[in-house]
Design a protein around this motif. Structure first.
Motif, PDB file in Angstrom:
ATOM      1  N   VAL A 148     -12.582  -2.879  -1.167  1.00 46.63           N
ATOM      2  CA  VAL A 148     -11.835  -3.922  -1.861  1.00 46.63           C
ATOM      3  C   VAL A 148     -10.373  -3.498  -1.904  1.00 46.63           C
ATOM      4  N   GLN A 194      -6.930  -3.995  -3.606  1.00 45.11           N
ATOM      5  CA  GLN A 194      -6.430  -4.551  -4.867  1.00 45.11           C
ATOM      6  C   GLN A 194      -4.950  -4.205  -5.009  1.00 45.11           C
ATOM      7  N   LEU A 246     -11.401  -8.315   0.916  1.00 44.38           N
ATOM      8  CA  LEU A 246     -12.526  -7.398   1.050  1.00 44.38           C
ATOM      9  C   LEU A 246     -12.810  -7.253   2.533  1.00 44.38           C
ATOM     10  N   VAL A 273     -12.492   1.088  -3.687  1.00 44.03           N
ATOM     11  CA  VAL A 273     -11.353   0.212  -4.005  1.00 44.03           C
ATOM     12  C   VAL A 273     -10.085   0.903  -3.529  1.00 44.03           C
TER      13      VAL A 273
END
Lengths: 152, 152
Positions: free
Chosen positions: B55, B57, B67, B120
């Motif tokens: 992911v 971010q 993603l 992430v």
């Protein structure tokens, strides 16, 4: 539309017999519970296992809480119930997050990506803990040089 | 450790010949470029295609930008280069995000989840646009009743 007809159409979709257009990938189906249910089609068939990743993000803080997978049925169940419902790859079953722990996730908003093959659930994390370890987020470790360090 | 020996060990790991322990899933390898590289082992073998979802971010706003998937090689390349490098499922090749568009992602921090099967990337999005559609985020559509509505 009869429930039988709806079920047949749902099956046809599940079997990929009606191709999904990216721009208009919307269809209205009756749910198995009989009431009207809109199912926004995602591209489940793009992965070998028929699953789409779902990112659960705290709706207030923006913290990423966890990543899990949804099947076609868990997607429908999430839309219908308003609670994040995943597919457990280990148990191979529908998994409403928190059914055992009580840490349900109330879905406030759902975002779908450009390719219709990933979603973000903006959730209110009941109990404040998304991770089975008792942490707020599953992403509680950070890469620090050659190792991982817990940050929470 | 010689580069040859490192390469052999890397191969062994890639072939799953040395089981990874969850708690101590860290190993130090020499990279193919010859300099020291720490590779934190992820559970690539858990999915049929050997990929792990990543992911991206925004490191300042917390917005989920996209993603995508990483292979073992793209994970190593991300750690080594500091730029988000994925595995393109459609093109079946390493894909440093932005190599074509210029919209590179500088990785500020990496978080790894409890099961070592999702990550992430906290990124600085060069050019401000993560999505190939020209949007800031790929997640620019929101579920609104039975349909999707663009929010950005």
């Amino acid at each position: 539309m009869s429930r039988h007809r709806a079920a047949v159409e749902y099956e046809q979709k599940a079997n990929g017999q009606r191709p999904v257009e990216n721009a208009k990938a919307i269809s209205i189906l009756e749910s198995y519970s009989g009431r009207s249910l809109g199912v926004i089609e995602l591209q489940f068939e793009k992965s070998a296992d028929g699953l789409v990743p779902a990112v659960a993000q705290d709706y207030k803080t923006g913290e990423v809480l966890m990543l899990a997978y949804i099947s076609r049925d868990s997607w429908a169940a999430t839309l219908e119930s308003g609670y994040a419902t995943y597919w457990s790859r280990s148990r191979q079953e529908l998994w409403r997050k928190g059914d055992t722990s009580g840490n349900l996730q109330r879905v406030k908003d759902i975002f779908v990506d450009c390719d219709l093959d990933a979603v973000v659930f903006k959730v209110e994390q009941v109990g404040g803990k998304a991770c089975h370890t008792g942490k707020r987020s599953c992403f509680f470790r950070k890469v620090a040089g050659d190792t991982l360090t817990a940050v929470d």
